[in-house]
Scaffold this active site. Structure first.
Site, mmCIF file in Angstrom:
data_model
loop_
_atom_site.group_PDB
_atom_site.id
_atom_site.type_symbol
_atom_site.label_atom_id
_atom_site.label_comp_id
_atom_site.label_asym_id
_atom_site.label_seq_id
_atom_site.Cartn_x
_atom_site.Cartn_y
_atom_site.Cartn_z
ATOM 1 C CD GLU A 17 1.472 -9.257 -4.168
ATOM 2 O OE1 GLU A 17 1.867 -8.099 -4.336
ATOM 3 O OE2 GLU A 17 0.704 -9.851 -4.957
ATOM 4 C CB THR A 48 -2.806 -8.425 -2.121
ATOM 5 O OG1 THR A 48 -3.559 -9.612 -1.935
ATOM 6 C CG2 THR A 48 -1.515 -8.723 -2.867
ATOM 7 C CG ASP A 108 -7.782 -2.595 -10.731
ATOM 8 O OD1 ASP A 108 -7.165 -1.673 -11.295
ATOM 9 O OD2 ASP A 108 -7.336 -3.750 -10.622
ATOM 10 C CB ALA A 127 -2.165 5.619 -4.843
ATOM 11 C CE LYS A 166 1.246 5.984 -7.171
ATOM 12 N NZ LYS A 166 0.908 4.619 -7.587
ATOM 13 C CE LYS A 273 0.195 -22.811 -7.125
ATOM 14 N NZ LYS A 273 -0.181 -22.174 -8.369
HETATM 15 P P1 FAD Z 1 -2.968 5.612 -8.648
HETATM 16 O O1 FAD Z 1 -1.561 5.867 -8.288
HETATM 17 O O2 FAD Z 1 -3.995 6.484 -8.027
HETATM 18 O O3 FAD Z 1 -3.060 5.669 -10.233
HETATM 19 C C1 FAD Z 1 -4.250 5.275 -10.909
HETATM 20 C C2 FAD Z 1 -4.333 6.014 -12.253
HETATM 21 O O4 FAD Z 1 -4.555 7.405 -12.004
HETATM 22 C C3 FAD Z 1 -3.031 5.938 -13.062
HETATM 23 O O5 FAD Z 1 -3.394 5.946 -14.436
HETATM 24 C C4 FAD Z 1 -2.312 7.229 -12.693
HETATM 25 O O6 FAD Z 1 -1.430 7.625 -13.715
HETATM 26 C C5 FAD Z 1 -3.486 8.206 -12.528
HETATM 27 N N1 FAD Z 1 -3.230 9.243 -11.522
HETATM 28 C C6 FAD Z 1 -2.604 9.118 -10.341
HETATM 29 N N2 FAD Z 1 -2.604 10.284 -9.663
HETATM 30 C C7 FAD Z 1 -3.266 11.172 -10.458
HETATM 31 C C8 FAD Z 1 -3.623 12.536 -10.322
HETATM 32 N N3 FAD Z 1 -3.308 13.230 -9.229
HETATM 33 N N4 FAD Z 1 -4.320 13.126 -11.340
HETATM 34 C C9 FAD Z 1 -4.677 12.426 -12.444
HETATM 35 N N5 FAD Z 1 -4.377 11.118 -12.627
HETATM 36 C C10 FAD Z 1 -3.683 10.513 -11.653
HETATM 37 N N6 FAD Z 1 -5.151 -3.777 -6.117
HETATM 38 C C11 FAD Z 1 -5.899 -4.191 -5.072
HETATM 39 O O7 FAD Z 1 -7.139 -4.098 -5.103
HETATM 40 N N7 FAD Z 1 -5.302 -4.744 -3.963
HETATM 41 C C12 FAD Z 1 -3.958 -4.872 -3.847
HETATM 42 O O8 FAD Z 1 -3.462 -5.364 -2.819
HETATM 43 C C13 FAD Z 1 -3.130 -4.441 -4.932
HETATM 44 N N8 FAD Z 1 -1.784 -4.530 -4.870
HETATM 45 C C14 FAD Z 1 -1.013 -4.049 -5.900
HETATM 46 C C15 FAD Z 1 0.383 -4.116 -5.789
HETATM 47 C C16 FAD Z 1 1.187 -3.640 -6.828
HETATM 48 C C17 FAD Z 1 2.694 -3.702 -6.686
HETATM 49 C C18 FAD Z 1 0.595 -3.123 -8.007
HETATM 50 C C19 FAD Z 1 1.464 -2.650 -9.139
HETATM 51 C C20 FAD Z 1 -0.789 -3.055 -8.121
HETATM 52 C C21 FAD Z 1 -1.618 -3.513 -7.075
HETATM 53 N N9 FAD Z 1 -3.014 -3.451 -7.134
HETATM 54 C C22 FAD Z 1 -3.788 -3.883 -6.078
HETATM 55 C C23 FAD Z 1 -3.681 -2.939 -8.344
HETATM 56 C C24 FAD Z 1 -3.962 -1.424 -8.255
HETATM 57 O O9 FAD Z 1 -4.928 -1.166 -7.266
HETATM 58 C C25 FAD Z 1 -4.463 -0.978 -9.636
HETATM 59 O O10 FAD Z 1 -3.435 -1.080 -10.585
HETATM 60 C C26 FAD Z 1 -5.166 0.372 -9.683
HETATM 61 O O11 FAD Z 1 -5.804 0.483 -10.959
HETATM 62 C C27 FAD Z 1 -4.243 1.576 -9.551
HETATM 63 O O12 FAD Z 1 -3.781 1.701 -8.286
HETATM 64 P P2 FAD Z 1 -2.634 2.778 -7.953
HETATM 65 O O13 FAD Z 1 -2.421 2.728 -6.508
HETATM 66 O O14 FAD Z 1 -1.473 2.612 -8.848
HETATM 67 O O15 FAD Z 1 -3.428 4.134 -8.345
#
Ligand code: FAD
Length: 293
Positions: A17, A48, A108, A127, A166, A273
């Protein structure tokens, strides 16, 4: 190439990444970093998407440079502060650049959000909503998952229940948040199996090569830091070369244990890096070759 096909065709994959720069002046240098990572022949490189979409144009540009150098690219995309039109335009732009893989994320909650601000103008609040759109657009789609639970989740059970949305929306694979204790991943994988989630899961490994990184990592991910890693940070905090060597050894150890226990995808957070990625590849290259041959 589609990442789903790569994951299907190999017993073990190793990917990297990178993150885009905040300022345009640094774009060419990050592109060079990404291109130098392609020379290590990873299975793919993810790029990202800046929090709140701050670096959105750069993600596509860096991903395109990776593809042009013969490595599959995975462009991250978030819903936060994006309209439906903006999301669709980004997807069209990715397609024009021949990028076939997207990691669909909610993003976030922005720290500078003001009361009453609609931070999801597209109406895509999770997501899984973006996964559906990307699947309709014919993309190969990944999603994020959290071995220690997403910080907003009430419990491990709720976390897995919501992860299912998801998966049902069609993700082709999941990539984990960083973790430093492999047992956390093994129990998570067990919970996924029990919940009927069978898509490939790529293990996210963050090599800690600077002791100050640890407190940032805890803030970012709430990850449990094992005593062994804390001791490394305490002992080598003021010796950068020693800390780098010990951090790479710790990550290598994690990776060898994961592969030995049947984990099929390793995704390394390189922190831009190449020297770290190179050192890890050097340590695990023959192990991966032995399994894939
Ligand atoms: P979601 O899957 O939507 O989940 C968010 C929260 O909502 C979780 O608590 C989940 O349990 C809950 N949830 C999900 N669906 C529902 C539903 N239908 N009803 C109720 N609750 C629900 N951030 C960036 O800004 N840019 C990046 O490039 C980036 N890359 C990442 C790569 C990885 C591998 C990881 C693990 C994280 C990354 N993040 C990035 C951080 C990510 O955006 C945050 O962790 C964010 O808070 C959650 O994103 P998510 O896609 O997991 O959200």
């Amino acid at each position: 190439m589609r990442i789903a096909d790569i994951l299907n065709s190999k017993k073990v994959t190793l990917s990297f990444e990178v993150f885009p720069p905040k300022k345009k002046e640094a774009l060419e240098s990050i592109k060079k970093t990404a291109v130098s990572l392609t020379e290590l022949k990873p299975d793919f490189i993810s790029v990202t998407f800046g929090a709140g979409g701050t670096t959105k144009g750069y993600t596509a540009e860096i991903a395109e440079a990776i593809e042009e150098n013969g490595t599959a690219a995975l462009a991250h995309l978030t819903c936060v502060r994006s309209t439906t039109d903006a999301l669709k335009n980004t997807i069209d732009d990715l397609k024009t650049r021949n990028i076939k893989n997207v990691l669909a994320l909610r993003g976030d909650f922005p720290k500078d959000a003001v009361t009453g601000e609609n931070i999801f103008p597209s109406g895509y609040t999770h997501a899984s909503d973006l996964v559906k759109l990307l699947k309709q657009e014919g993309m190969c789609v990944g999603g994020a998952c959290y071995p220690e639970g997403h910080p907003e989740s009430r419990s491990h059970e709720a976390d897995i229940e919501q992860l299912k949305y998801k998966v049902e929306a069609g993700v082709d694979f999941l990539t984990t948040q960083m973790f430093f204790d492999n047992d956390m991943l093994y129990s998570f994988l067990y919970r996924l199996q029990s919940a009927g989630i069978h898509v490939p899961v790529l293990a996210g490994i963050m090599p800690i090569t600077n002791a100050n990184q640890v407190s940032r990592m805890i803030d970012l991910s709430n990850a449990y830091i094992p005593r062994k890693l804390l001791a490394i940070c305490d002992r080598f905090r003021d010796s950068p070369e020693a800390m780098m060597q010990a951090g790479i050894a710790y990550a290598t150890d994690q990776i060898i244990d994961l592969i030995s226990n049947g984990v099929r995808g390793i995704h390394i957070y390189t922190m831009n890096k190449p020297e770290i990625a190179r050192a890890i590849i050097h340590n695990v290259d023959d192990i991966i070759k032995a399994i894939n041959n």
